[in-house]
Design a protein around this motif. Structure first.
Motif, PDB file in Angstrom:
ATOM      1  N   ARG A 150     -37.253  -4.568  32.153  1.00 41.74           N
ATOM      2  CA  ARG A 150     -37.558  -5.117  33.472  1.00 41.74           C
ATOM      3  C   ARG A 150     -36.361  -5.934  33.961  1.00 41.74           C
ATOM      4  NH1 ARG A 150     -40.741  -2.002  32.023  1.00 41.74           N
ATOM      5  NH2 ARG A 150     -43.015  -2.203  31.806  1.00 41.74           N
ATOM      6  N   LEU A 151     -35.958  -5.714  35.202  1.00 45.77           N
ATOM      7  CA  LEU A 151     -34.818  -6.414  35.788  1.00 45.77           C
ATOM      8  C   LEU A 151     -35.298  -7.272  36.946  1.00 45.77           C
ATOM      9  CD1 LEU A 151     -32.150  -3.557  35.793  1.00 45.77           C
ATOM     10  CD2 LEU A 151     -32.666  -5.213  33.994  1.00 45.77           C
ATOM     11  N   LEU A 152     -34.864  -8.530  36.940  1.00 44.20           N
ATOM     12  CA  LEU A 152     -35.354  -9.512  37.903  1.00 44.20           C
ATOM     13  C   LEU A 152     -34.193 -10.326  38.464  1.00 44.20           C
ATOM     14  CD1 LEU A 152     -37.732 -11.324  39.105  1.00 44.20           C
ATOM     15  CD2 LEU A 152     -37.512 -12.663  36.991  1.00 44.20           C
ATOM     16  N   VAL A 153     -34.217 -10.560  39.758  1.00 46.83           N
ATOM     17  CA  VAL A 153     -33.308 -11.505  40.401  1.00 46.83           C
ATOM     18  C   VAL A 153     -34.154 -12.513  41.162  1.00 46.83           C
ATOM     19  CG1 VAL A 153     -31.570 -11.834  42.201  1.00 46.83           C
ATOM     20  CG2 VAL A 153     -31.357  -9.937  40.594  1.00 46.83           C
ATOM     21  N   ILE A 154     -33.874 -13.798  40.950  1.00 48.48           N
ATOM     22  CA  ILE A 154     -34.493 -14.866  41.743  1.00 48.48           C
ATOM     23  C   ILE A 154     -33.361 -15.563  42.490  1.00 48.48           C
ATOM     24  CG2 ILE A 154     -35.872 -16.969  41.747  1.00 48.48           C
ATOM     25  CD1 ILE A 154     -37.090 -16.103  39.094  1.00 48.48           C
ATOM     26  N   LYS A 155     -33.409 -15.524  43.813  1.00 48.09           N
ATOM     27  CA  LYS A 155     -32.364 -16.137  44.632  1.00 48.09           C
ATOM     28  C   LYS A 155     -32.930 -17.361  45.347  1.00 48.09           C
ATOM     29  CE  LYS A 155     -33.355 -13.242  48.681  1.00 48.09           C
ATOM     30  NZ  LYS A 155     -32.791 -12.432  49.774  1.00 48.09           N
ATOM     31  N   GLY A 156     -32.047 -18.269  45.732  1.00 48.67           N
ATOM     32  CA  GLY A 156     -32.500 -19.455  46.433  1.00 48.67           C
ATOM     33  C   GLY A 156     -31.330 -20.227  47.012  1.00 48.67           C
ATOM     34  N   PRO A 157     -31.606 -21.125  47.955  1.00 50.78           N
ATOM     35  CA  PRO A 157     -30.542 -21.880  48.620  1.00 50.78           C
ATOM     36  C   PRO A 157     -30.140 -23.138  47.861  1.00 50.78           C
ATOM     37  CG  PRO A 157     -32.651 -22.388  49.642  1.00 50.78           C
ATOM     38  CD  PRO A 157     -32.937 -21.368  48.575  1.00 50.78           C
ATOM     39  N   SER A 158     -28.845 -23.434  47.842  1.00 50.30           N
ATOM     40  CA  SER A 158     -28.306 -24.701  47.298  1.00 50.30           C
ATOM     41  C   SER A 158     -28.896 -25.023  45.926  1.00 50.30           C
ATOM     42  CB  SER A 158     -28.588 -25.850  48.279  1.00 50.30           C
ATOM     43  OG  SER A 158     -28.086 -25.569  49.564  1.00 50.30           O
ATOM     44  N   LEU A 159     -28.893 -24.047  45.032  1.00 50.49           N
ATOM     45  CA  LEU A 159     -29.610 -24.226  43.770  1.00 50.49           C
ATOM     46  C   LEU A 159     -28.948 -25.236  42.841  1.00 50.49           C
ATOM     47  CD1 LEU A 159     -30.954 -20.669  42.842  1.00 50.49           C
ATOM     48  CD2 LEU A 159     -32.097 -22.569  43.990  1.00 50.49           C
ATOM     49  N   MET A 160     -27.614 -25.319  42.836  1.00 54.30           N
ATOM     50  CA  MET A 160     -26.980 -26.298  41.949  1.00 54.30           C
ATOM     51  C   MET A 160     -27.294 -27.709  42.408  1.00 54.30           C
ATOM     52  SD  MET A 160     -25.482 -26.257  39.088  1.00 54.30           S
ATOM     53  CE  MET A 160     -25.131 -27.665  38.038  1.00 54.30           C
ATOM     54  N   GLN A 161     -27.349 -27.910  43.703  1.00 55.51           N
ATOM     55  CA  GLN A 161     -27.745 -29.215  44.229  1.00 55.51           C
ATOM     56  C   GLN A 161     -29.177 -29.544  43.812  1.00 55.51           C
ATOM     57  OE1 GLN A 161     -27.143 -29.588  48.475  1.00 55.51           O
ATOM     58  NE2 GLN A 161     -28.458 -31.378  48.632  1.00 55.51           N
ATOM     59  N   LEU A 162     -30.049 -28.546  43.844  1.00 55.31           N
ATOM     60  CA  LEU A 162     -31.430 -28.728  43.399  1.00 55.31           C
ATOM     61  C   LEU A 162     -31.478 -29.076  41.911  1.00 55.31           C
ATOM     62  CD1 LEU A 162     -34.540 -28.467  43.736  1.00 55.31           C
ATOM     63  CD2 LEU A 162     -34.258 -26.005  43.289  1.00 55.31           C
TER      64      LEU A 162
ATOM     65  N   ARG B 129     -43.343  -3.649  23.041  1.00 54.26           N
ATOM     66  CA  ARG B 129     -42.206  -4.538  23.245  1.00 54.26           C
ATOM     67  C   ARG B 129     -41.628  -4.278  24.634  1.00 54.26           C
ATOM     68  NH1 ARG B 129     -39.894  -3.368  19.315  1.00 54.26           N
ATOM     69  NH2 ARG B 129     -39.975  -5.210  17.970  1.00 54.26           N
ATOM     70  N   ILE B 130     -41.499  -5.335  25.416  1.00 58.33           N
ATOM     71  CA  ILE B 130     -40.886  -5.245  26.731  1.00 58.33           C
ATOM     72  C   ILE B 130     -39.653  -6.140  26.729  1.00 58.33           C
ATOM     73  CG2 ILE B 130     -41.193  -5.612  29.209  1.00 58.33           C
ATOM     74  CD1 ILE B 130     -44.197  -5.271  28.755  1.00 58.33           C
ATOM     75  N   ASN B 131     -38.557  -5.625  27.195  1.00 59.84           N
ATOM     76  CA  ASN B 131     -37.345  -6.429  27.346  1.00 59.84           C
ATOM     77  C   ASN B 131     -37.086  -6.701  28.817  1.00 59.84           C
ATOM     78  OD1 ASN B 131     -36.669  -4.866  24.564  1.00 59.84           O
ATOM     79  ND2 ASN B 131     -35.600  -6.825  24.649  1.00 59.84           N
ATOM     80  N   GLY B 132     -36.437  -7.810  29.069  1.00 58.19           N
ATOM     81  CA  GLY B 132     -36.131  -8.169  30.444  1.00 58.19           C
ATOM     82  C   GLY B 132     -34.767  -8.820  30.568  1.00 58.19           C
ATOM     83  N   ALA B 133     -34.200  -8.697  31.760  1.00 61.27           N
ATOM     84  CA  ALA B 133     -32.945  -9.369  32.076  1.00 61.27           C
ATOM     85  C   ALA B 133     -33.085  -9.951  33.477  1.00 61.27           C
ATOM     86  CB  ALA B 133     -31.771  -8.393  32.019  1.00 61.27           C
ATOM     87  N   ALA B 134     -32.741 -11.220  33.603  1.00 56.80           N
ATOM     88  CA  ALA B 134     -32.903 -11.913  34.880  1.00 56.80           C
ATOM     89  C   ALA B 134     -31.619 -12.604  35.281  1.00 56.80           C
ATOM     90  CB  ALA B 134     -34.035 -12.934  34.789  1.00 56.80           C
ATOM     91  N   ALA B 135     -31.396 -12.659  36.585  1.00 51.68           N
ATOM     92  CA  ALA B 135     -30.300 -13.450  37.150  1.00 51.68           C
ATOM     93  C   ALA B 135     -30.889 -14.401  38.176  1.00 51.68           C
ATOM     94  CB  ALA B 135     -29.259 -12.552  37.808  1.00 51.68           C
ATOM     95  N   VAL B 136     -30.623 -15.691  38.005  1.00 50.52           N
ATOM     96  CA  VAL B 136     -31.033 -16.704  38.972  1.00 50.52           C
ATOM     97  C   VAL B 136     -29.787 -17.052  39.772  1.00 50.52           C
ATOM     98  CG1 VAL B 136     -31.984 -19.020  39.284  1.00 50.52           C
ATOM     99  CG2 VAL B 136     -32.835 -17.555  37.432  1.00 50.52           C
ATOM    100  N   LEU B 137     -29.807 -16.725  41.065  1.00 51.35           N
ATOM    101  CA  LEU B 137     -28.586 -16.766  41.868  1.00 51.35           C
ATOM    102  C   LEU B 137     -28.747 -17.618  43.119  1.00 51.35           C
ATOM    103  CD1 LEU B 137     -27.709 -12.946  41.846  1.00 51.35           C
ATOM    104  CD2 LEU B 137     -26.906 -14.703  40.247  1.00 51.35           C
TER     105      LEU B 137
END
Length: 271
Positions: free
Chosen positions: A247-259, A214-222
């Motif tokens: 496992r901890l993950l962050v995915i960042k990106g520009p103007s994401l709400m507009q996307l 069993r692998i658990n993960g937590a991610a934030a898309v920012l």
């Protein structure tokens, strides 16, 4: 399923950070470009989480609405009326993380069930956010088969909250929600007559007699502006029941709400 073309826009930055409790945080980046073909394919991929295109004419029939009107007023969270925008943000993050798990990490991730059976478009689906399955080999069950249970949080507009911490905190509850989530998934697959997929889920319902990893993960898309002000190093997973396999993950990106809003609009208009 072949990887949709937008997956090529998700890239590992190589940056790693450490939490207050010593866990590693991977930093990835979503870097979209103005490629209309890729954006259209992404919008279709996004739409298919809410309904299959083959089913759409029958769903629309009798409503007096166009396909776009039906999607915007019956299936998709509202673009402006709360909590619609935050649900759009959350769904986008979950779907993006599911894409990451399936097409980058190589798990089977049957996530459409989570959105297609949502009866209230202005309410989130309960249970574990994302579940992935991976088999060690093709020769039958193995104790090295993996169940990946992931929590995702989005921060696409200004917030004082550490969204990665929020995801970790929710992940701490997944040991209570896992059995119910797997059962709900199995029920939905049974209704659809997906016998092979039912058996694939069933394999992970009795760890005592059929061991697995069993692998658990937590991610934030920012959004990059939120990423810049979030103190990721203050994230604390102390007390997590599966801290050794977290496992901890962050995915960042520009103007994401507009996307996000553009993807929903294109998904409706191009249906």
């Amino acid at each position: 399923m072949a990887a949709p073309p937008h997956i090529g826009w998700i890239k590992d930055t190589g940056e790693r950070r450490q939490t207050a409790c010593g866990q590693e945080i991977q930093i990835w980046e979503l870097d979209p470009v103005d490629d209309q073909a890729v954006l259209s394919a992404w919008a279709a991929h996004f739409r298919h989480h809410y309904c299959a295109d083959a089913d759409l004419p029958a769903l629309v029939d009798g409503t007096g609405k166009s396909k776009a009107e039906f999607l915007n007023t019956i299936l998709f969270p509202d673009a402006k009326v709360a909590p619609g925008p935050s649900l759009r943000s959350g769904d986008f993050g979950e779907i993006l993380v599911a894409d990451f798990i399936e097409f980058i990490l190589g798990y089977w991730c049957p996530r459409e069930l989570r959105y297609q059976d949502r009866w209230n478009r202005q309410d989130s689906t309960k249970g574990c956010d994302i579940v992935g399955f991976k088999y060690a080999n093709n020769q039958g069950e193995s104790a090295n088969d993996e169940l990946y249970v992931f929590e995702s949080k989005s921060g696409l507009s200004a917030t004082k909250s550490n969204r990665l911490q929020d995801a970790v905190t929710d992940s701490m509850k997944d040991h209570l929600r896992e059995a119910m989530t797997l059962n709900a998934m199995k029920q939905r697959l049974l209704v659809r007559g997906e016998t092979a997929q039912v058996e694939a889920v069933q394999r992970f319902q009795n760890e005592a007699e059929r061991p697995f990893r069993r692998i658990n993960g937590a991610a934030a898309v920012l959004d990059i502006n939120v990423f810049a002000t979030t103190k990721l190093e203050e994230t604390d997973a102390t007390g997590h029941k599966n801290a050794a396999n977290l496992r901890l993950l962050v995915i960042k990106g520009p103007s994401l709400m507009q996307l996000v809003q553009a993807l929903y609009e294109r998904a409706a208009n191009e249906a």
